[in-house]
Scaffold this active site. Structure first.
Site, PDB file in Angstrom:
ATOM      1  N   ASN A  99      64.748  48.240  24.965  1.00 33.22           N
ATOM      2  CA  ASN A  99      63.307  48.045  24.828  1.00 33.22           C
ATOM      3  C   ASN A  99      63.035  46.612  24.384  1.00 33.22           C
ATOM      4  OD1 ASN A  99      64.428  48.872  22.304  1.00 33.22           O
ATOM      5  ND2 ASN A  99      62.429  49.492  21.540  1.00 33.22           N
ATOM      6  N   ILE A 100      61.934  46.081  24.914  1.00 40.76           N
ATOM      7  CA  ILE A 100      61.557  44.683  24.662  1.00 40.76           C
ATOM      8  C   ILE A 100      60.091  44.683  24.240  1.00 40.76           C
ATOM      9  CG2 ILE A 100      61.377  42.366  25.646  1.00 40.76           C
ATOM     10  CD1 ILE A 100      63.392  43.358  27.851  1.00 40.76           C
ATOM     11  N   GLU A 101      59.857  44.453  22.962  1.00 39.77           N
ATOM     12  CA  GLU A 101      58.483  44.518  22.445  1.00 39.77           C
ATOM     13  C   GLU A 101      57.819  43.146  22.484  1.00 39.77           C
ATOM     14  OE1 GLU A 101      58.791  46.562  18.677  1.00 39.77           O
ATOM     15  OE2 GLU A 101      59.200  48.456  19.707  1.00 39.77           O
ATOM     16  N   CYS A 145      58.077  56.363  31.667  1.00 42.12           N
ATOM     17  CA  CYS A 145      59.449  56.205  32.192  1.00 42.12           C
ATOM     18  C   CYS A 145      59.823  57.388  33.090  1.00 42.12           C
ATOM     19  CB  CYS A 145      60.436  56.046  31.050  1.00 42.12           C
ATOM     20  SG  CYS A 145      60.281  54.441  30.212  1.00 42.12           S
ATOM     21  N   GLU A 193      64.435  52.294  29.350  1.00 42.04           N
ATOM     22  CA  GLU A 193      64.681  52.939  30.639  1.00 42.04           C
ATOM     23  C   GLU A 193      64.090  52.130  31.778  1.00 42.04           C
ATOM     24  OE1 GLU A 193      63.429  54.159  27.876  1.00 42.04           O
ATOM     25  OE2 GLU A 193      63.751  56.309  27.661  1.00 42.04           O
ATOM     26  N   CYS A 249      59.896  49.760  27.799  1.00 40.73           N
ATOM     27  CA  CYS A 249      60.920  50.693  27.326  1.00 40.73           C
ATOM     28  C   CYS A 249      62.287  50.343  27.913  1.00 40.73           C
ATOM     29  CB  CYS A 249      60.577  52.113  27.750  1.00 40.73           C
ATOM     30  SG  CYS A 249      59.172  52.833  26.896  1.00 40.73           S
ATOM     31  N   CYS A 251      59.752  58.501  27.483  1.00 38.64           N
ATOM     32  CA  CYS A 251      58.293  58.649  27.462  1.00 38.64           C
ATOM     33  C   CYS A 251      57.794  59.048  28.857  1.00 38.64           C
ATOM     34  CB  CYS A 251      57.627  57.359  26.990  1.00 38.64           C
ATOM     35  SG  CYS A 251      57.494  56.089  28.265  1.00 38.64           S
TER      36      CYS A 251
HETATM   37  N1  THU Z   1      60.898  53.421  23.628  1.00 38.63           N
HETATM   38  C1  THU Z   1      61.825  53.283  24.612  1.00 38.63           C
HETATM   39  O1  THU Z   1      62.310  52.180  24.895  1.00 38.63           O
HETATM   40  N2  THU Z   1      62.211  54.389  25.284  1.00 38.63           N
HETATM   41  C2  THU Z   1      61.835  55.652  24.980  1.00 38.63           C
HETATM   42  O2  THU Z   1      62.301  56.595  25.595  1.00 38.63           O
HETATM   43  C3  THU Z   1      60.876  55.888  23.877  1.00 38.63           C
HETATM   44  C4  THU Z   1      60.277  54.667  23.272  1.00 38.63           C
HETATM   45  C5  THU Z   1      60.528  52.233  22.855  1.00 38.63           C
HETATM   46  C6  THU Z   1      59.146  51.712  23.070  1.00 38.63           C
HETATM   47  C7  THU Z   1      58.922  50.953  21.767  1.00 38.63           C
HETATM   48  O3  THU Z   1      59.500  49.662  21.880  1.00 38.63           O
HETATM   49  C8  THU Z   1      59.699  51.744  20.747  1.00 38.63           C
HETATM   50  O4  THU Z   1      60.630  52.514  21.475  1.00 38.63           O
HETATM   51  C9  THU Z   1      58.852  52.632  19.869  1.00 38.63           C
HETATM   52  O5  THU Z   1      58.034  53.448  20.636  1.00 38.63           O
END
Ligand code: THU
Length: 137
Positions: free
Chosen positions: A42-44, A94, A55, A53, A91
């Site tokens: 995941n890259i915020e 995804c 995935e 996300c 989520c």
């Molecule tokens: N996130 C994912 O990368 N994959 C998931 O299946 C659930 C959530 C990430 C998004 C965000 O960066 C962090 O987790 C919190 O929601």
């Protein structure tokens, strides 16, 4: 490809997670029918909504390199300070991206906390009655 190896690849990918806002780190490893593994984290983003996300990072890497056929994805996630990971399910967004490229009956979604603890679902189990390309025909 062994499911344990795919979970291990997801755990490695999780180490590269960029999650300074949620502190929730996720790693994914996507197995293409070609045998190649595409990892993602995941890259915020400070503006929040551009975040991606793990995935989808893996899927977009793979599709941008010409892969369209996939067998399985392993997903690992948890708070950065967690001593032990919990199962982390993908989520809804995804799941919809998986629907675009994966056979819902056979594509396996492997939710792991470590190589010896995993749950396996088909895409159909996690996205029943999904909307996909066949709806447009
Ligand atoms: N996130 C994912 O990368 N994959 C998931 O299946 C659930 C959530 C990430 C998004 C965000 O960066 C962090 O987790 C919190 O929601």
């Amino acid at each position: 490809m062994d499911k344990k190896e795919l979970v291990k690849a997801a755990l490695e990918a999780r180490k590269l997670s960029y999650a300074p806002y949620s502190h929730f780190r996720v790693g994914a490893a996507l197995l293409a029918k070609s045998g190649k593994i595409y990892t993602g984290c995941n890259i915020e983003n400070a503006a929040y909504t551009p975040s991606n996300c793990a995935e989808r990072t893996a899927f977009f890497k793979a599709v941008s390199e010409g892969e369209h056929d996939f067998t399985a994805i392993a997903i690992t996630g948890g708070r950065e300070d967690a001593a032990h990971l919990q199962i982390c399910a993908p989520c809804g967004v995804c799941r919809q991206v998986m629907e675009e490229f994966c056979d819902e009956e056979t594509f396996e979604i492997i939710l792991g906390t470590d190589a010896d603890d995993m749950q396996v679902y088909t895409l159909k189990e996690l996205l029943p009655l999904g909307f996909g390309v066949s709806n447009l025909n």
